[in-house]
Write a protein that holds these residues in place. Sequence first.
Motif, PDB file in Angstrom:
ATOM      1  N   GLU A 202      -4.999 -33.272 -26.849  1.00  0.00           N
ATOM      2  CA  GLU A 202      -5.614 -32.331 -25.920  1.00  0.00           C
ATOM      3  C   GLU A 202      -6.818 -32.950 -25.212  1.00  0.00           C
ATOM      4  OE1 GLU A 202      -7.532 -27.805 -25.878  1.00  0.00           O
ATOM      5  OE2 GLU A 202      -6.629 -28.620 -27.725  1.00  0.00           O
TER       6      GLU A 202
ATOM      7  N   VAL B  82       1.434 -31.370 -25.918  1.00  0.00           N
ATOM      8  CA  VAL B  82      -0.002 -31.526 -26.135  1.00  0.00           C
ATOM      9  C   VAL B  82      -0.312 -31.230 -27.599  1.00  0.00           C
ATOM     10  CG1 VAL B  82      -2.291 -30.656 -25.552  1.00  0.00           C
ATOM     11  CG2 VAL B  82      -0.557 -30.910 -23.754  1.00  0.00           C
TER      12      VAL B  82
ATOM     13  N   PRO C 160      -3.035 -30.077 -30.072  1.00  0.00           N
ATOM     14  CA  PRO C 160      -4.342 -29.405 -30.004  1.00  0.00           C
ATOM     15  C   PRO C 160      -5.430 -30.167 -30.761  1.00  0.00           C
ATOM     16  CG  PRO C 160      -2.604 -27.845 -30.529  1.00  0.00           C
ATOM     17  CD  PRO C 160      -1.994 -29.206 -30.645  1.00  0.00           C
TER      18      PRO C 160
ATOM     19  N   SER D 217       2.500 -26.208 -24.034  1.00  0.00           N
ATOM     20  CA  SER D 217       1.757 -27.351 -23.497  1.00  0.00           C
ATOM     21  C   SER D 217       1.477 -27.157 -22.018  1.00  0.00           C
ATOM     22  CB  SER D 217       2.544 -28.646 -23.722  1.00  0.00           C
ATOM     23  OG  SER D 217       2.700 -28.930 -25.107  1.00  0.00           O
TER      24      SER D 217
END
Length: 272
Positions: free
Chosen positions: A162, A195, A197, A259
């Motif tokens: 991220e 992505v 996190p 994402s």
Amino acid sequence: MPEEQNLRAVFASELKSARELHPRGRMTQEELADELKVSRSTVSRLESPSGFIQPEIPPLLDQIFGTDGRFQELYEQIESRGFTAYSLERLKLERTATSIQEWSPTVVPGLFQTMDYAHALLRQGYPRATEAEVRARATARIDRQRLLGGVSSPNLSVVVCESVIRRRVGTPETMRAQLESLLAFTANPAVLLQVLPLDSGAHALMDGSLSILTASDRRVIAYTEGIQSGAIIEDSGAVGALSRFYHVVSATALGQAASARVIQKQLEAYPR
């Protein structure tokens, strides 16, 4: 003129000479196109100092003209421009890979970078380089993305931290365009972009980037890279362990739709 431009001009000049001085008589662009099974316009681009060279073309030229690997050698020199020595083998593997899995903890992977984003990164990485040199390196990086087009493009799965989408690189306009480009990739059915996190916790791939490439002969190779180093890993046990680490990260990351929402939210920080 930068060295890589000279090399491309040499390739174009030698190709034209080989065609016009062919031992069986002057060969036209149309005739060479028939031999290569491409269009005449493709041959014309090959004879241009700035035209794109498909990777399968140079060895065919060497066969047609009996040039003992000369065109393949020139092509490899042209392709190596702007890349560090330790990444060249990875780039060769990338061009013929059937599958690429990539993890990036710090920046947008090169296959997804926009020109301005690549330029901003390289400007920081090579502070003493001239503008022309930085632009040439950025162009070389973007040229890699040609392998993503067409029916023979590899299956591509990418996981980015991220922090990659949160860290501004270049101007706000540069970052907005890069995020928009990433968002477009999340809608591409041929690409899986996820992505991871920031609050997902520690994992085994935190120390650097990783690429796992499946070659056309089904070999699986890993490539790891740090700030000033990189390594090709072929040992099956080591590659297997890295592949498992990648799958754990991928399983922990957000799905494609989630994402996309994270990228869209970050995109709102860069209004037009």
